[in-house]
Design an enzyme around this catalytic site. Structure first.
Site, mmCIF file in Angstrom:
data_model
loop_
_atom_site.group_PDB
_atom_site.id
_atom_site.type_symbol
_atom_site.label_atom_id
_atom_site.label_comp_id
_atom_site.label_asym_id
_atom_site.label_seq_id
_atom_site.Cartn_x
_atom_site.Cartn_y
_atom_site.Cartn_z
ATOM 1 N N SER A 145 23.631 22.243 26.127
ATOM 2 C CA SER A 145 24.999 22.132 26.658
ATOM 3 C C SER A 145 25.071 20.982 27.650
ATOM 4 O O SER A 145 24.087 20.670 28.325
ATOM 5 C CB SER A 145 25.387 23.425 27.369
ATOM 6 O OG SER A 145 26.610 23.256 28.053
ATOM 7 N N TYR A 158 23.657 29.389 34.105
ATOM 8 C CA TYR A 158 23.736 28.932 32.702
ATOM 9 C C TYR A 158 23.264 27.475 32.618
ATOM 10 O O TYR A 158 22.474 27.116 31.744
ATOM 11 C CB TYR A 158 25.179 29.062 32.218
ATOM 12 C CG TYR A 158 25.448 28.516 30.832
ATOM 13 C CD1 TYR A 158 25.124 29.246 29.689
ATOM 14 C CD2 TYR A 158 26.047 27.268 30.665
ATOM 15 C CE1 TYR A 158 25.388 28.745 28.426
ATOM 16 C CE2 TYR A 158 26.313 26.760 29.402
ATOM 17 C CZ TYR A 158 25.980 27.500 28.284
ATOM 18 O OH TYR A 158 26.233 27.007 27.026
HETATM 19 N N1 LIG Z 1 31.343 27.373 23.259
HETATM 20 C C1 LIG Z 1 31.070 26.415 24.132
HETATM 21 O O1 LIG Z 1 31.940 25.917 24.866
HETATM 22 C C2 LIG Z 1 29.661 25.884 24.237
HETATM 23 C C3 LIG Z 1 29.452 24.707 24.969
HETATM 24 C C4 LIG Z 1 28.172 24.192 25.086
HETATM 25 C C5 LIG Z 1 27.127 24.845 24.475
HETATM 26 N N2 LIG Z 1 27.344 25.984 23.781
HETATM 27 C C6 LIG Z 1 26.177 26.641 23.173
HETATM 28 O O2 LIG Z 1 26.390 26.738 21.785
HETATM 29 C C7 LIG Z 1 25.567 27.804 21.273
HETATM 30 C C8 LIG Z 1 26.404 28.627 20.328
HETATM 31 O O3 LIG Z 1 27.450 29.275 21.052
HETATM 32 P P1 LIG Z 1 28.927 29.440 20.482
HETATM 33 O O4 LIG Z 1 29.817 28.592 21.285
HETATM 34 O O5 LIG Z 1 28.889 29.266 19.014
HETATM 35 O O6 LIG Z 1 29.276 30.920 20.905
HETATM 36 P P2 LIG Z 1 29.188 32.305 20.115
HETATM 37 O O7 LIG Z 1 29.985 32.251 18.856
HETATM 38 O O8 LIG Z 1 29.495 33.347 21.133
HETATM 39 O O9 LIG Z 1 27.660 32.367 19.693
HETATM 40 C C9 LIG Z 1 26.624 32.817 20.513
HETATM 41 C C10 LIG Z 1 25.669 33.505 19.576
HETATM 42 O O10 LIG Z 1 24.450 33.818 20.236
HETATM 43 C C11 LIG Z 1 24.051 35.094 19.747
HETATM 44 N N3 LIG Z 1 23.094 35.709 20.646
HETATM 45 C C12 LIG Z 1 23.207 35.844 21.985
HETATM 46 N N4 LIG Z 1 22.123 36.468 22.460
HETATM 47 C C13 LIG Z 1 21.309 36.716 21.394
HETATM 48 C C14 LIG Z 1 20.065 37.346 21.241
HETATM 49 N N5 LIG Z 1 19.399 37.845 22.283
HETATM 50 N N6 LIG Z 1 19.541 37.445 20.003
HETATM 51 C C15 LIG Z 1 20.195 36.950 18.932
HETATM 52 N N7 LIG Z 1 21.394 36.353 19.014
HETATM 53 C C16 LIG Z 1 21.944 36.246 20.235
HETATM 54 C C17 LIG Z 1 25.350 35.868 19.650
HETATM 55 O O11 LIG Z 1 25.180 37.015 18.861
HETATM 56 P P3 LIG Z 1 26.290 38.192 18.856
HETATM 57 O O12 LIG Z 1 27.384 37.697 17.975
HETATM 58 O O13 LIG Z 1 25.542 39.329 18.275
HETATM 59 O O14 LIG Z 1 26.700 38.396 20.280
HETATM 60 C C18 LIG Z 1 26.244 34.819 19.019
HETATM 61 O O15 LIG Z 1 26.089 34.804 17.627
HETATM 62 C C19 LIG Z 1 25.032 28.547 22.495
HETATM 63 O O16 LIG Z 1 23.704 28.150 22.734
HETATM 64 C C20 LIG Z 1 25.920 28.062 23.618
HETATM 65 O O17 LIG Z 1 25.267 28.137 24.870
HETATM 66 C C21 LIG Z 1 28.586 26.519 23.631
#
Ligand SMILES: NC(=O)c1ccc[n+]([C@@H]2O[C@H](COP(=O)([O-])OP(=O)(O)OC[C@H]3O[C@@H](n4cnc5c(N)ncnc54)[C@H](OP(=O)(O)O)[C@@H]3O)[C@@H](O)[C@H]2O)c1
Length: 252
Positions: A145, A158
């Site tokens: 991120s 975070y």
């Molecule tokens: N959205 C943003 O603005 C943003 C910005 C920068 C970086 N990111 C990064 O992008 C990545 C993907 O996030 P996203 O935005 O796509 O959000 P998201 O749809 O909420 O995805 C997060 C995923 O992580 C899974 N997860 C969390 N803890 C876990 C564990 N212990 N074991 C297995 N799975 C786990 C969640 O599973 P469940 O569905 O079961 O909860 C969910 O599928 C993350 O690393 C996040 O930090 C996001």
């Protein structure tokens, strides 16, 4: 910048139910890739698998696991290699935002964020780095991120989990790039996903599909680090270059 190395035909996705991961996998399914999908919610994972097959995946297997359980990683990853007959690209996508205010009051809350975003990724990438180094090819792509570029009062736990991850990936890249392995650090800005659903959306928010296209462009282009969308590189350049005596007084 490195040379392009890997055609993503056999793809391991860790945190495959993430909205950003799913958007990326959909684009690969249209190219006929096969997938080993890992996520903690078996029902959501099965829906992702079925969707990818409908979109053209040549095979898709689902493996339900909580990725915080690092002891289970080696067997799970070996199973992925055996099932796909080898891995071309591993995408590490799972993560939690956590609650900054709670983490300031209670170390246990901070630890949960660090375990999921940093330690579990370190465990996975440690195994994957050795696998790909022996193969002398392949791609490890990890969603970090922009928050890891500089600590801010609104989300520094975070941010620290992602900043630690960035440094770890820098080191892994320095070790195995010379073996022919791409180590890609992906730095999205704000993305409209379930993780940010509680936040007020603004013009800086990108859609998962747009971020997915930048991820695949960076894999195809053999890049080391990609900001997604790319304008975040310039925003973070400014954020990083502000002197601490000014930065520490700002509300960011
Ligand atoms: N959205 C943003 O603005 C943003 C910005 C920068 C970086 N990111 C990064 O992008 C990545 C993907 O996030 P996203 O935005 O796509 O959000 P998201 O749809 O909420 O995805 C997060 C995923 O992580 C899974 N997860 C969390 N803890 C876990 C564990 N212990 N074991 C297995 N799975 C786990 C969640 O599973 P469940 O569905 O079961 O909860 C969910 O599928 C993350 O690393 C996040 O930090 C996001």
């Amino acid at each position: 910048m490195s040379k392009p190395r890997t055609e993503p035909r056999r793809v391991l996705a860790l945190g495959a139910t993430s909205a950003i991961a799913e958007a990326t996998l959909r684009l690969l399914a249209e190219r006929g890739a096969s997938f080993y999908l890992v996520g903690r919610n078996a029902e959501k994972l099965a829906a992702v698998r079925d969707d990818l097959v409908t979109r053209g995946a040549s095979g898709a297997w689902a493996h339900a696991a909580d990725l915080d359980e690092t002891a289970a990683h080696p067997a799970m990853l070996a199973q992925a290699v055996a099932t796909l007959g080898g891995i071309d690209v591993a995408l590490v996508a799972h993560g939690v935002l956590g609650d900054q205010a709670e983490a300031e009051r209670d170390y246990a809350a901070a630890e949960r964020v660090l375990v999921t975003n940093f330690l579990s990724a370190v465990s996975l990438v440690t195994w994957l780095a050795n696998y790909f180094e022996a193969e002398k090819r392949g791609t490890i792509a990890v969603i970090s991120s922009v928050a890891g570029d500089r600590g801010r009062k609104s989300n520094y736990v975070y941010g620290a989990s992602k900043g630690g991850l960035n440094v770890f990936l820098d080191g892994v890249r320095n070790r195995i790039d010379r073996a022919g392995v791409q180590v890609l650090t992906i730095k999205p800005g704000f993305v409209a996903t379930p993780m940010t659903a509680h936040l007020q959306q603004n013009a800086l928010f990108a859609q998962p599909g747009e971020v997915a296209r930048h991820i695949l462009g960076a894999i195809g282009g053999g890049k080391d680090v990609v900001y997604a969308p790319p304008f975040w590189r310039w925003i973070m350049l400014v954020v990083r270059s502000l002197p601490e005596r000014i930065f520490k007084k700002m509300n960011l």
